[in-house]
Design an enzyme around this catalytic site. Sequence first.
Site, PDB file in Angstrom:
ATOM      1  N   CYS A 156       0.849  -1.192   0.000  1.00  0.00           N
ATOM      2  CA  CYS A 156       0.000   0.000   0.000  1.00  0.00           C
ATOM      3  C   CYS A 156       0.885   1.242   0.000  1.00  0.00           C
ATOM      4  O   CYS A 156       1.994   1.235   0.530  1.00  0.00           O
ATOM      5  CB  CYS A 156      -0.904  -0.004   1.230  1.00  0.00           C
ATOM      6  SG  CYS A 156      -2.078   1.382   1.240  1.00  0.00           S
ATOM      7  N   ASP A 169       0.432   3.740   1.702  1.00  0.00           N
ATOM      8  CA  ASP A 169       0.394   4.308   3.064  1.00  0.00           C
ATOM      9  C   ASP A 169       1.813   4.564   3.592  1.00  0.00           C
ATOM     10  O   ASP A 169       2.663   3.671   3.563  1.00  0.00           O
ATOM     11  CB  ASP A 169      -0.351   3.327   3.979  1.00  0.00           C
ATOM     12  CG  ASP A 169      -0.723   3.957   5.307  1.00  0.00           C
ATOM     13  OD1 ASP A 169       0.188   4.475   6.000  1.00  0.00           O
ATOM     14  OD2 ASP A 169      -1.917   3.945   5.654  1.00  0.00           O
ATOM     15  N   ARG A 177       2.937   4.751   6.414  1.00  0.00           N
ATOM     16  CA  ARG A 177       3.339   4.016   7.630  1.00  0.00           C
ATOM     17  C   ARG A 177       3.810   2.596   7.339  1.00  0.00           C
ATOM     18  O   ARG A 177       4.144   1.861   8.268  1.00  0.00           O
ATOM     19  CB  ARG A 177       2.150   3.970   8.612  1.00  0.00           C
ATOM     20  CG  ARG A 177       1.689   5.332   9.065  1.00  0.00           C
ATOM     21  CD  ARG A 177       0.323   5.264   9.708  1.00  0.00           C
ATOM     22  NE  ARG A 177      -0.701   4.818   8.754  1.00  0.00           N
ATOM     23  CZ  ARG A 177      -1.987   4.640   9.054  1.00  0.00           C
ATOM     24  NH1 ARG A 177      -2.414   4.853  10.286  1.00  0.00           N
ATOM     25  NH2 ARG A 177      -2.840   4.241   8.129  1.00  0.00           N
ATOM     26  N   HIS A 237      -2.299  -4.027   4.978  1.00  0.00           N
ATOM     27  CA  HIS A 237      -2.110  -3.617   6.375  1.00  0.00           C
ATOM     28  C   HIS A 237      -3.445  -3.279   7.010  1.00  0.00           C
ATOM     29  O   HIS A 237      -4.331  -2.707   6.358  1.00  0.00           O
ATOM     30  CB  HIS A 237      -1.150  -2.414   6.465  1.00  0.00           C
ATOM     31  CG  HIS A 237      -1.700  -1.156   5.877  1.00  0.00           C
ATOM     32  ND1 HIS A 237      -2.199  -0.130   6.635  1.00  0.00           N
ATOM     33  CD2 HIS A 237      -1.862  -0.768   4.583  1.00  0.00           C
ATOM     34  CE1 HIS A 237      -2.621   0.839   5.835  1.00  0.00           C
ATOM     35  NE2 HIS A 237      -2.434   0.478   4.583  1.00  0.00           N
ATOM     36  N   CYS A 239      -6.124   0.115   6.853  1.00  0.00           N
ATOM     37  CA  CYS A 239      -5.917   0.647   5.500  1.00  0.00           C
ATOM     38  C   CYS A 239      -7.069   1.601   5.144  1.00  0.00           C
ATOM     39  O   CYS A 239      -8.239   1.197   5.115  1.00  0.00           O
ATOM     40  CB  CYS A 239      -5.851  -0.497   4.487  1.00  0.00           C
ATOM     41  SG  CYS A 239      -5.491   0.075   2.802  1.00  0.00           S
TER      42      CYS A 239
HETATM   43 CO    CO Z   1      -3.493   1.180   2.960  1.00  0.00          CO
END
Ligand code: CO
Length: 215
Positions: A42, A44, A46, A98, A101
């Site tokens: 992803c 993302d 993090r 994750h 998400c």
């Molecule tokens: Co995500």
Amino acid sequence: MKSHKRLLLGNKAWVDEKVRIDPNYFKSQIQGQQPEFLWIGCSDSRVPAEDITGTEPGELFVHRNIANMVIHTDFNLLSVLTYAVNVLQVKHIIVCGHYGCGGVASALSNNSFGLINKWLRHIKDIYRFYQQELDEIADVEARNKRMVELNVIEQIHNLAETTIVQKSWHKHQRPVLHGWVYELDSGMIKPLTQMSPGSKIEDIYMYEFDKPEPG
Ligand code: CO
């Protein structure tokens, strides 16, 4: 200090540290790459692939998008996949989702996100496929977590259904496909599913490579 300048200073500190440990570090980098892994994760911020797996530059070939999707008309993903499988000859492909998400949570809502609706639509389709199981989970967080897992599992199937992976399985018995999920609150990765070369996939998605293809 302007925030982007912090990144350039961080880069300089990183270079200094690498050269301090190994004066030839960057000379060795220009020799080329031979990563064993394609990572599909992803976007993302993090979930940085190298950090959470303790890997170094040169070890992971990385593709990231919203909600770690493998969409069979996405030329970006398909180009990365083709290069990873046919040129780099990776041994493993990892799809890592994750919990928490935002893409998955958004897809399970009725909120409109403009253009992104078209991307998230693919997750809504997965929801519809598993609607009975998901609707039985009353707790929203628990339902979102299960949806994250089902999304990863479906993306592994999407990979296996590409001609790119099927041809490589047929000819070279690689790569192994791994579906993982990352826990934001512990930092741990949990393996969910695995498909090895020769694994059974649904008949309708199987291609015959012995017959000539048009075009
Ligand atoms: Co995500």
